[in-house]
Design a protein around this motif. Structure first.
Motif, PDB file in Angstrom:
ATOM      1  N   ILE A  18       0.784  -1.162  -0.130  1.00 49.00           N
ATOM      2  CA  ILE A  18       0.027  -0.090   0.077  1.00 49.00           C
ATOM      3  C   ILE A  18       0.789   1.220   0.181  1.00 49.00           C
ATOM      4  O   ILE A  18       0.380   2.135   0.372  1.00 49.00           O
ATOM      5  CB  ILE A  18      -1.005   0.054   1.209  1.00 49.00           C
ATOM      6  CG1 ILE A  18      -0.178  -0.183   2.618  1.00 49.00           C
ATOM      7  CG2 ILE A  18      -2.103  -0.992   1.118  1.00 49.00           C
ATOM      8  CD1 ILE A  18      -1.112   0.250   3.801  1.00 49.00           C
ATOM      9  N   SER A  31      -4.559  -5.572  -7.398  1.00 52.15           N
ATOM     10  CA  SER A  31      -5.464  -4.317  -7.552  1.00 52.15           C
ATOM     11  C   SER A  31      -3.931  -3.346  -7.548  1.00 52.15           C
ATOM     12  O   SER A  31      -2.929  -3.662  -7.340  1.00 52.15           O
ATOM     13  CB  SER A  31      -6.313  -3.967  -6.564  1.00 52.15           C
ATOM     14  OG  SER A  31      -5.778  -4.109  -5.317  1.00 52.15           O
ATOM     15  N   ALA A  67      -3.182  -1.242  -5.222  1.00 45.91           N
ATOM     16  CA  ALA A  67      -2.691  -1.296  -3.994  1.00 45.91           C
ATOM     17  C   ALA A  67      -3.495  -2.153  -2.743  1.00 45.91           C
ATOM     18  O   ALA A  67      -4.619  -2.126  -3.244  1.00 45.91           O
ATOM     19  CB  ALA A  67      -2.609   0.061  -3.390  1.00 45.91           C
ATOM     20  N   ILE A 107     -10.988  -5.331  -1.661  1.00 46.04           N
ATOM     21  CA  ILE A 107     -11.135  -4.501  -0.288  1.00 46.04           C
ATOM     22  C   ILE A 107     -11.195  -3.209  -1.173  1.00 46.04           C
ATOM     23  O   ILE A 107     -10.261  -2.291  -1.532  1.00 46.04           O
ATOM     24  CB  ILE A 107     -10.168  -4.566   0.535  1.00 46.04           C
ATOM     25  CG1 ILE A 107      -9.972  -5.967   1.039  1.00 46.04           C
ATOM     26  CG2 ILE A 107     -10.665  -3.673   1.854  1.00 46.04           C
ATOM     27  CD1 ILE A 107     -11.348  -6.695   1.655  1.00 46.04           C
ATOM     28  N   ASP A 163     -11.791  -2.363  -3.986  1.00 46.88           N
ATOM     29  CA  ASP A 163     -11.390  -2.536  -5.332  1.00 46.88           C
ATOM     30  C   ASP A 163     -11.847  -3.771  -5.934  1.00 46.88           C
ATOM     31  O   ASP A 163     -12.704  -4.367  -5.547  1.00 46.88           O
ATOM     32  CB  ASP A 163      -9.597  -2.854  -4.941  1.00 46.88           C
ATOM     33  CG  ASP A 163      -8.712  -1.889  -5.070  1.00 46.88           C
ATOM     34  OD1 ASP A 163      -9.176  -0.682  -5.738  1.00 46.88           O
ATOM     35  OD2 ASP A 163      -7.624  -1.982  -4.243  1.00 46.88           O
ATOM     36  N   SER A 176      -3.574  -4.454   3.916  1.00 44.87           N
ATOM     37  CA  SER A 176      -4.736  -3.746   3.497  1.00 44.87           C
ATOM     38  C   SER A 176      -4.936  -2.422   4.271  1.00 44.87           C
ATOM     39  O   SER A 176      -4.277  -2.678   5.540  1.00 44.87           O
ATOM     40  CB  SER A 176      -5.785  -4.760   3.752  1.00 44.87           C
ATOM     41  OG  SER A 176      -7.012  -3.919   3.194  1.00 44.87           O
ATOM     42  N   VAL A 234      -7.035  -0.963   5.783  1.00 47.20           N
ATOM     43  CA  VAL A 234      -8.055  -0.915   6.902  1.00 47.20           C
ATOM     44  C   VAL A 234      -7.250  -1.519   8.088  1.00 47.20           C
ATOM     45  O   VAL A 234      -7.242  -0.932   9.240  1.00 47.20           O
ATOM     46  CB  VAL A 234      -9.129  -1.540   6.506  1.00 47.20           C
ATOM     47  CG1 VAL A 234      -9.266  -2.982   5.686  1.00 47.20           C
ATOM     48  CG2 VAL A 234     -10.190  -1.803   7.660  1.00 47.20           C
ATOM     49  N   TYR A 265     -12.443   4.726   4.051  1.00 50.49           N
ATOM     50  CA  TYR A 265     -11.431   5.091   3.257  1.00 50.49           C
ATOM     51  C   TYR A 265     -12.165   6.581   2.825  1.00 50.49           C
ATOM     52  O   TYR A 265     -13.275   6.823   2.582  1.00 50.49           O
ATOM     53  CB  TYR A 265     -11.454   4.279   2.014  1.00 50.49           C
ATOM     54  CG  TYR A 265     -10.777   2.968   2.112  1.00 50.49           C
ATOM     55  CD1 TYR A 265      -9.963   2.823   3.351  1.00 50.49           C
ATOM     56  CD2 TYR A 265     -10.747   1.960   1.579  1.00 50.49           C
ATOM     57  CE1 TYR A 265      -9.179   1.631   3.744  1.00 50.49           C
ATOM     58  CE2 TYR A 265      -9.986   0.699   1.568  1.00 50.49           C
ATOM     59  CZ  TYR A 265      -9.281   0.612   2.850  1.00 50.49           C
ATOM     60  OH  TYR A 265      -8.479  -0.415   3.077  1.00 50.49           O
ATOM     61  N   GLU A 266     -11.038   7.475   2.541  1.00 48.85           N
ATOM     62  CA  GLU A 266     -11.479   8.995   2.074  1.00 48.85           C
ATOM     63  C   GLU A 266     -10.382   9.390   1.115  1.00 48.85           C
ATOM     64  O   GLU A 266      -9.262   9.293   1.413  1.00 48.85           O
ATOM     65  CB  GLU A 266     -11.993   9.627   3.344  1.00 48.85           C
ATOM     66  CG  GLU A 266     -12.605  10.993   3.032  1.00 48.85           C
ATOM     67  CD  GLU A 266     -13.673  10.693   2.467  1.00 48.85           C
ATOM     68  OE1 GLU A 266     -13.710  10.693   1.139  1.00 48.85           O
ATOM     69  OE2 GLU A 266     -14.816  10.801   2.803  1.00 48.85           O
ATOM     70  N   GLU A 325      -2.978   9.946   1.243  1.00 45.26           N
ATOM     71  CA  GLU A 325      -4.243   8.928   1.122  1.00 45.26           C
ATOM     72  C   GLU A 325      -4.659   8.632   2.734  1.00 45.26           C
ATOM     73  O   GLU A 325      -3.761   8.783   3.531  1.00 45.26           O
ATOM     74  CB  GLU A 325      -3.615   7.653   0.559  1.00 45.26           C
ATOM     75  CG  GLU A 325      -3.524   7.423  -0.817  1.00 45.26           C
ATOM     76  CD  GLU A 325      -3.235   6.174  -1.228  1.00 45.26           C
ATOM     77  OE1 GLU A 325      -4.208   5.631  -1.988  1.00 45.26           O
ATOM     78  OE2 GLU A 325      -2.143   5.663  -1.164  1.00 45.26           O
ATOM     79  N   PHE A 326      -5.769   8.674   2.953  1.00 41.74           N
ATOM     80  CA  PHE A 326      -6.341   8.512   4.344  1.00 41.74           C
ATOM     81  C   PHE A 326      -7.331   7.478   4.688  1.00 41.74           C
ATOM     82  O   PHE A 326      -8.190   6.912   3.907  1.00 41.74           O
ATOM     83  CB  PHE A 326      -7.377   9.897   4.401  1.00 41.74           C
ATOM     84  CG  PHE A 326      -6.589  11.232   4.503  1.00 41.74           C
ATOM     85  CD1 PHE A 326      -6.453  11.985   5.521  1.00 41.74           C
ATOM     86  CD2 PHE A 326      -6.429  11.781   3.095  1.00 41.74           C
ATOM     87  CE1 PHE A 326      -5.614  13.032   5.453  1.00 41.74           C
ATOM     88  CE2 PHE A 326      -5.753  12.935   3.301  1.00 41.74           C
ATOM     89  CZ  PHE A 326      -5.350  13.619   4.174  1.00 41.74           C
TER      90      PHE A 326
HETATM   91  N1  SAM Z   1      -7.576  -2.602  -1.657  1.00 42.54           N
HETATM   92  C1  SAM Z   1      -7.011  -1.276  -0.887  1.00 42.54           C
HETATM   93  C2  SAM Z   1      -6.777  -1.896   0.332  1.00 42.54           C
HETATM   94  O1  SAM Z   1      -6.584  -3.340   0.583  1.00 42.54           O
HETATM   95  O2  SAM Z   1      -6.426  -1.129   1.471  1.00 42.54           O
HETATM   96  C3  SAM Z   1      -7.896  -0.138  -0.846  1.00 42.54           C
HETATM   97  C4  SAM Z   1      -7.955   0.449  -2.342  1.00 42.54           C
HETATM   98  S1  SAM Z   1      -9.070   1.916  -1.971  1.00 42.54           S
HETATM   99  C5  SAM Z   1      -9.356   2.035  -3.880  1.00 42.54           C
HETATM  100  C6  SAM Z   1      -7.856   3.317  -1.960  1.00 42.54           C
HETATM  101  C7  SAM Z   1      -8.051   3.906  -0.561  1.00 42.54           C
HETATM  102  O3  SAM Z   1      -7.539   3.088   0.454  1.00 42.54           O
HETATM  103  C8  SAM Z   1      -7.582   5.165  -0.462  1.00 42.54           C
HETATM  104  O4  SAM Z   1      -8.184   6.218  -0.834  1.00 42.54           O
HETATM  105  C9  SAM Z   1      -7.199   5.338   1.029  1.00 42.54           C
HETATM  106  O5  SAM Z   1      -8.555   5.553   1.609  1.00 42.54           O
HETATM  107  C10 SAM Z   1      -6.869   3.877   1.250  1.00 42.54           C
HETATM  108  N2  SAM Z   1      -5.400   3.697   1.328  1.00 42.54           N
HETATM  109  C11 SAM Z   1      -4.804   2.808   0.443  1.00 42.54           C
HETATM  110  N3  SAM Z   1      -3.327   3.164   0.784  1.00 42.54           N
HETATM  111  C12 SAM Z   1      -3.366   3.649   1.815  1.00 42.54           C
HETATM  112  C13 SAM Z   1      -2.147   4.540   2.511  1.00 42.54           C
HETATM  113  N4  SAM Z   1      -1.059   4.063   2.158  1.00 42.54           N
HETATM  114  N5  SAM Z   1      -2.308   5.082   3.323  1.00 42.54           N
HETATM  115  C14 SAM Z   1      -3.714   5.473   3.928  1.00 42.54           C
HETATM  116  N6  SAM Z   1      -4.704   5.220   3.099  1.00 42.54           N
HETATM  117  C15 SAM Z   1      -4.616   4.144   2.122  1.00 42.54           C
END
Ligand code: SAM
Length: 286
Positions: A22, A92, A94, A99, A101, A124, A126, A170-171, A228-229
């Motif tokens: 990630i 995916s 990331a 999740i 995705d 992940s 979360v 996720y935001e 990313e948040f």
């Molecule tokens: N599949 C991913 C996972 O397993 O966490 C999530 C994908 S989703 C499209 C992307 C969102 O995940 C971002 O907008 C953010 O809210 C969160 N996210 C992903 N990477 C992150 C990081 N390094 N730091 C904080 N939030 C992250």
């Protein structure tokens, strides 16, 4: 060579759901690398983005685009490929596929078609965020992205007013300030929020503040809204005093002989209480 003239796959023909980093490129398992090295095909949301990831690990594989909008149709092609003997990895952009995705329809259809699915666990956002937030993690509710439109977002938050578990959202950086402001309006100024920003990256940071102070902090500096948040919100405090102890005692007694639902309904009648609240209390305490 196999009967159909293809070089046999190194792996059994299955769908491998492979978690990738990630942020920090070292956050990938040995098993994930081995699987990506051995599969016949890598299905990815954004093949350019994932191409860079594979290049980083010196893996060269044919790639197959799979987006939210074409997943059902393209998923069928993938299933045919697996049924004809090819092994396929799904990644995916990331973290863990599915999740927040793409991948749900593909996995669901693979199950229906009797195609084996093998999860290759890894990061992940979360779980990474929760593991260092300092909020209760014994029970939590992953809410993914809130609706983008104001009304939808407010309705969703209103539906969560009584949620007692830690909530994880996720935001996007564009919406985070508004979302926290809505949390102040709907959950109250004092609700504890933890923001996990840029997890596993250079500017990784955690901020834990009451909701109203979090709005001020986000407004203080545009840099505070970059990256990313993951937004975590403490669950609602249960007002246990609102259920008289005598009713709780009755519930506990009845629960010894009856299913909780029935025990809560009878207690509600006897003590003129709300059966849903008794049921919830019973779930948490009995
Ligand atoms: N599949 C991913 C996972 O397993 O966490 C999530 C994908 S989703 C499209 C992307 C969102 O995940 C971002 O907008 C953010 O809210 C969160 N996210 C992903 N990477 C992150 C990081 N390094 N730091 C904080 N939030 C992250």
């Amino acid at each position: 060579m196999s009967e159909n003239g293809q070089i046999p796959s190194l792996l059994p023909a299955k769908l491998y759901i492979v978690a990738t980093p990630i942020g920090n490129m070292s956050d990938i398992t040995y098993r994930a690398i081995e699987i990506l090295q051995q599969v016949d095909l890598v299905a990815a949301e954004d093949t350019r983005h994932s191409g860079k990831l594979l290049k980083y690990y010196q893996i060269k594989k044919p790639m197959f685009p799979l987006h939210d909008h074409n997943e059902r149709e393209r998923g069928k092609v993938l299933i045919e490929k697996i049924q004809s003997g090819q092994s396929v990895a799904l990644i995916s952009d990331a973290g863990t596929p599915l999740i927040s995705d793409p991948g749900y329809h593909l996995v669901n259809e693979c199950r229906e078609a009797g195609v084996d699915i093998v999860p290759i666990p890894g990061p992940s956002a979360v779980i990474t965020a929760l593991s260092a937030a300092g909020l209760p993690t014994d029970r939590f509710s992953f809410e993914g992205f809130l609706p983008a439109k104001e009304k939808g977002k407010q309705d969703k938050l209103k539906a969560l007013i009584e949620e007692t578990r830690t909530m994880v959202f996720y935001e996007s950086p564009r919406r985070v300030t508004d979302t926290v402001a809505q949390i102040v309006n709907i959950f109250g100024a004092d609700r504890k929020i933890v923001i996990a920003r840029e997890l596993t990256k250079t500017f990784e940071s955690f901020y834990a503040l009451p909701a109203s102070e979090m709005v001020d902090w986000l407004n203080q500096d545009t840099n505070h809204c970059r990256g990313e948040f993951v937004l975590m919100v403490a669950g609602a405090q249960k007002d246990e005093e609102s259920i008289p102890q005598v009713a709780l005692n009755t519930l506990a007694l009845l629960k010894e002989q009856l299913p909780l639902k029935k025990a809560a309904a009878l207690t509600a009648q006897i003590h003129d209480q709300k059966k849903n609240e008794l049921y919830k209390w019973g779930l948490d305490n009995l």
